[in-house]
Design a protein around this motif. Sequence first.
Motif, mmCIF file in Angstrom:
data_model
loop_
_atom_site.group_PDB
_atom_site.id
_atom_site.type_symbol
_atom_site.label_atom_id
_atom_site.label_comp_id
_atom_site.label_asym_id
_atom_site.label_seq_id
_atom_site.Cartn_x
_atom_site.Cartn_y
_atom_site.Cartn_z
ATOM 1 N N GLY A 10 62.760 28.074 26.353
ATOM 2 C CA GLY A 10 62.937 27.087 27.406
ATOM 3 C C GLY A 10 64.331 27.102 27.959
ATOM 4 O O GLY A 10 65.104 28.040 27.728
ATOM 5 N N LEU A 11 64.648 26.050 28.689
ATOM 6 C CA LEU A 11 65.963 25.890 29.319
ATOM 7 C C LEU A 11 66.782 24.899 28.502
ATOM 8 O O LEU A 11 66.303 23.804 28.182
ATOM 9 N N VAL A 12 68.017 25.274 28.203
ATOM 10 C CA VAL A 12 68.890 24.398 27.430
ATOM 11 C C VAL A 12 70.312 24.543 27.962
ATOM 12 O O VAL A 12 70.676 25.600 28.489
ATOM 13 N N GLN A 13 71.080 23.489 27.854
ATOM 14 C CA GLN A 13 72.483 23.551 28.272
ATOM 15 C C GLN A 13 73.305 24.264 27.205
ATOM 16 O O GLN A 13 72.966 24.254 26.012
ATOM 17 N N GLY A 16 73.700 23.517 23.304
ATOM 18 C CA GLY A 16 72.475 22.933 22.789
ATOM 19 C C GLY A 16 71.768 23.824 21.789
ATOM 20 O O GLY A 16 72.280 24.864 21.380
ATOM 21 N N SER A 17 70.561 23.384 21.400
ATOM 22 C CA SER A 17 69.788 24.076 20.370
ATOM 23 C C SER A 17 68.347 24.291 20.814
ATOM 24 O O SER A 17 67.809 23.516 21.618
ATOM 25 N N LEU A 18 67.752 25.323 20.263
ATOM 26 C CA LEU A 18 66.324 25.603 20.431
ATOM 27 C C LEU A 18 65.814 26.199 19.138
ATOM 28 O O LEU A 18 66.562 26.853 18.406
ATOM 29 N N ASN A 84 71.512 27.378 17.382
ATOM 30 C CA ASN A 84 72.437 26.275 17.662
ATOM 31 C C ASN A 84 73.643 26.788 18.432
ATOM 32 O O ASN A 84 73.908 27.986 18.469
ATOM 33 N N VAL A 120 64.390 32.406 26.950
ATOM 34 C CA VAL A 120 65.426 31.421 26.651
ATOM 35 C C VAL A 120 66.457 31.479 27.766
ATOM 36 O O VAL A 120 67.016 32.540 28.049
ATOM 37 N N VAL A 122 69.991 29.601 29.199
ATOM 38 C CA VAL A 122 71.090 28.727 28.809
ATOM 39 C C VAL A 122 71.953 28.483 30.031
ATOM 40 O O VAL A 122 72.529 29.420 30.597
ATOM 41 N N SER A 123 72.047 27.234 30.436
ATOM 42 C CA SER A 123 72.848 26.885 31.611
ATOM 43 C C SER A 123 74.267 26.534 31.177
ATOM 44 O O SER A 123 74.484 25.906 30.139
#
Length: 124
Positions: A10-13, A16-18, A84, A120, A122-123
């Motif tokens: 997904g999209l995460v800043q 952040g974590s996934l 992470n 994945v 990452v913004s």
Amino acid sequence: QVQLVESGGGLVQAGGSLRLSCTISGLTFSTYVMGWFRQAPGKEREFVAAKSWNGNRILYADSVKGRFTISRDSAKKTVYLQMNSLKPEDAAVYYCALDRLVVPSMSRHDYSYWGQGTQVTVSS
């Protein structure tokens, strides 16, 4: 036929974590290694982490050491990649892989079975 199905991308800043999951089906052997690889646009598929299923041998790419953790749930036949402190350079399609190895390998050529990949992003 061994099948691997990834999920959890997904999209995460940045920062952040996934958690990625890879569920295994169709296994007919008990000694194998599970690995995670990733591929960014225009780049080769690169090793991220790998773990022996019946042992405690684990390998990580230097770029993810201390940030990513590979683990497994034997009952669910699932391997996880906890990510992470994500960075923009971690953005890629992440693939899980498996083969009848005794020790983990960093070479994508050593893995015969692959999932379809999960994106994945990452913004910054």
